[in-house]
Design an enzyme around this catalytic site. Structure first.
Site, PDB file in Angstrom:
ATOM      1  N   ALA A 132       1.738   7.042 -11.943  1.00 56.57           N
ATOM      2  CA  ALA A 132       0.388   6.473 -12.007  1.00 56.57           C
ATOM      3  C   ALA A 132       0.450   4.956 -12.132  1.00 56.57           C
ATOM      4  O   ALA A 132      -0.280   4.233 -11.451  1.00 56.57           O
ATOM      5  CB  ALA A 132      -0.390   7.076 -13.174  1.00 56.57           C
ATOM      6  N   TYR A 133       1.316   4.469 -13.005  1.00 58.95           N
ATOM      7  CA  TYR A 133       1.414   3.024 -13.217  1.00 58.95           C
ATOM      8  C   TYR A 133       1.907   2.317 -11.964  1.00 58.95           C
ATOM      9  O   TYR A 133       1.339   1.295 -11.538  1.00 58.95           O
ATOM     10  CB  TYR A 133       2.348   2.738 -14.398  1.00 58.95           C
ATOM     11  CG  TYR A 133       2.333   1.299 -14.834  1.00 58.95           C
ATOM     12  CD1 TYR A 133       1.284   0.802 -15.595  1.00 58.95           C
ATOM     13  CD2 TYR A 133       3.367   0.435 -14.479  1.00 58.95           C
ATOM     14  CE1 TYR A 133       1.266  -0.528 -15.998  1.00 58.95           C
ATOM     15  CE2 TYR A 133       3.358  -0.886 -14.886  1.00 58.95           C
ATOM     16  CZ  TYR A 133       2.305  -1.365 -15.646  1.00 58.95           C
ATOM     17  OH  TYR A 133       2.289  -2.692 -16.032  1.00 58.95           O
ATOM     18  N   CYS A 134       2.960   2.853 -11.349  1.00 53.92           N
ATOM     19  CA  CYS A 134       3.493   2.218 -10.137  1.00 53.92           C
ATOM     20  C   CYS A 134       2.473   2.251  -9.003  1.00 53.92           C
ATOM     21  O   CYS A 134       2.300   1.255  -8.281  1.00 53.92           O
ATOM     22  CB  CYS A 134       4.781   2.909  -9.704  1.00 53.92           C
ATOM     23  SG  CYS A 134       6.175   2.645 -10.823  1.00 53.92           S
ATOM     24  N   SER A 148      -0.778   2.331  -9.268  1.00 53.31           N
ATOM     25  CA  SER A 148      -1.879   1.411  -9.560  1.00 53.31           C
ATOM     26  C   SER A 148      -1.469  -0.040  -9.363  1.00 53.31           C
ATOM     27  O   SER A 148      -2.249  -0.856  -8.855  1.00 53.31           O
ATOM     28  CB  SER A 148      -2.378   1.631 -10.989  1.00 53.31           C
ATOM     29  OG  SER A 148      -1.408   1.261 -11.959  1.00 53.31           O
ATOM     30  N   LYS A 149      -0.247  -0.388  -9.737  1.00 55.28           N
ATOM     31  CA  LYS A 149       0.185  -1.777  -9.598  1.00 55.28           C
ATOM     32  C   LYS A 149       0.483  -2.136  -8.140  1.00 55.28           C
ATOM     33  O   LYS A 149       0.234  -3.272  -7.708  1.00 55.28           O
ATOM     34  CB  LYS A 149       1.402  -2.041 -10.482  1.00 55.28           C
ATOM     35  CG  LYS A 149       1.069  -2.056 -11.968  1.00 55.28           C
ATOM     36  CD  LYS A 149       0.012  -3.108 -12.304  1.00 55.28           C
ATOM     37  CE  LYS A 149      -0.251  -3.224 -13.786  1.00 55.28           C
ATOM     38  NZ  LYS A 149      -1.242  -4.270 -14.125  1.00 55.28           N
TER      39      LYS A 149
END
Length: 295
Positions: free
Chosen positions: A152-154, A156-157
């Site tokens: 999710a973090y990757c 989104s970034k």
């Protein structure tokens, strides 16, 4: 590259209650900027605002709420008369295997980091067009090097990086500049929260140098402020990240090969990881949403 003095400029920083946002607010203020702090923790925001060198004010708002952020933009202009700089920094993170992740938590990471950044840009672009200002979008090494247990973090970034690059071309003719900031693992509540999971901490420490280090927050924030003064298109919280741009084409494949070995080693230890957003900022986000749902 020529620099723009921050003296008398008005800077808006989202996610300003702690971590990167707090440090940016402090360093921008120390260089003469008046700062508008935005976030979910009113008491922490008030504490930071009261300690700054220059005039400052704070707003309690969820960056994913278009109406709230539009109102913040109006009130910032009414309070300060303009906005010259907007730093879209607010972000959350969650770790663990994608297959067993909570869909609501996974989506919240994307909502805050990607959708919230776009909402922030949409709310403040009219004010930035008036001042011919600068929007700095905080991305991450995660945009270049997607790693296991961080889907999710990757995602989104990588999304905010692409969004900011698109936006740069759309608003340049209006005098608005757009930059993307990249940070590796930096000593914040978010990173410390992720490191609370022993297996994730060990996996990160096994990454190749220099990606296996946790970097001090102060120097990284100084680099970002220097980039703001230059109205730079790319800003690197750690200098070596600049070199990663040329290697990013083969990084996903290389990381995937290494991940096969690491996942065999650590899968039994990560199967029961607690679901939820990490760190104090993640706890504040969950508290805010729980409060709204019970109101």
């Amino acid at each position: 590259m020529s620099r723009v003095s921050l003296e008398g400029q008005v800077a808006v920083v989202t996610g300003a209650a702690r971590g990167v946002g707090e440090q940016l607010a402090r360093k921008l203020s120390a260089r003469g900027a008046r700062v508008a702090l935005v976030g979910l923790e009113p008491d922490e925001l008030a504490r930071v605002a009261a300690s700054l060198h220059e005039d400052a004010a704070h707003w309690h708002a969820d960056v994913t709420d278009h109406e709230a952020m539009t109102q913040v933009a109006r009130e910032v202009k009414a309070r300060f008369g303009k906005a010259d700089i907007v730093v879209a920094n607010a972000g959350v993170a969650a770790g663990g295997p994608f297959a067993g992740s909570d869909p609501a938590v996974w989506r919240r990471v994307v909502d805050v980091n990607l959708v919230g950044s776009a909402v922030t840009g949409r709310a403040f672009l009219p004010v930035l067009a008036e001042s011919r200002g600068y929007l700095l979008q905080v991305a991450s090494l995660a945009a270049m090097a997607p790693a296991p247990l961080m889907s999710a973090y990757c995602a989104s970034k990588a999304g905010v990086e692409a969004y900011a690059h698109c936006l740069r071309g759309e608003v340049a003719h209006k005098g608005v500049r757009v930059g993307v900031a990249y940070l590796s693992w930096t000593d914040t509540d978010m990173v410390r929260g992720a490191d609370a999971y022993e297996a994730m901490r060990e996996m990160r420490q096994r990454l190749p140098w220099p990606a296996n280090r946790t970097y001090p927050l102060g120097p990284a924030a100084d680099r970002l402020v220097d980039g703001i003064e230059r109205r730079a298109a790319h800003v690197y919280g750690q200098g070596w990240l600049r070199l990663m741009q040329g290697a990013r084409g083969w990084l996903p494949g290389l990381l995937a090969l290494g991940a096969q070995r690491e996942m065999r080693r650590y899968e039994p230890r990560i199967a029961d990881m607690r679901e939820g957003l990490v760190g104090a900022g993640g706890a504040a986000d969950e508290k805010e949403r729980t409060g709204r749902s019970t109101a």
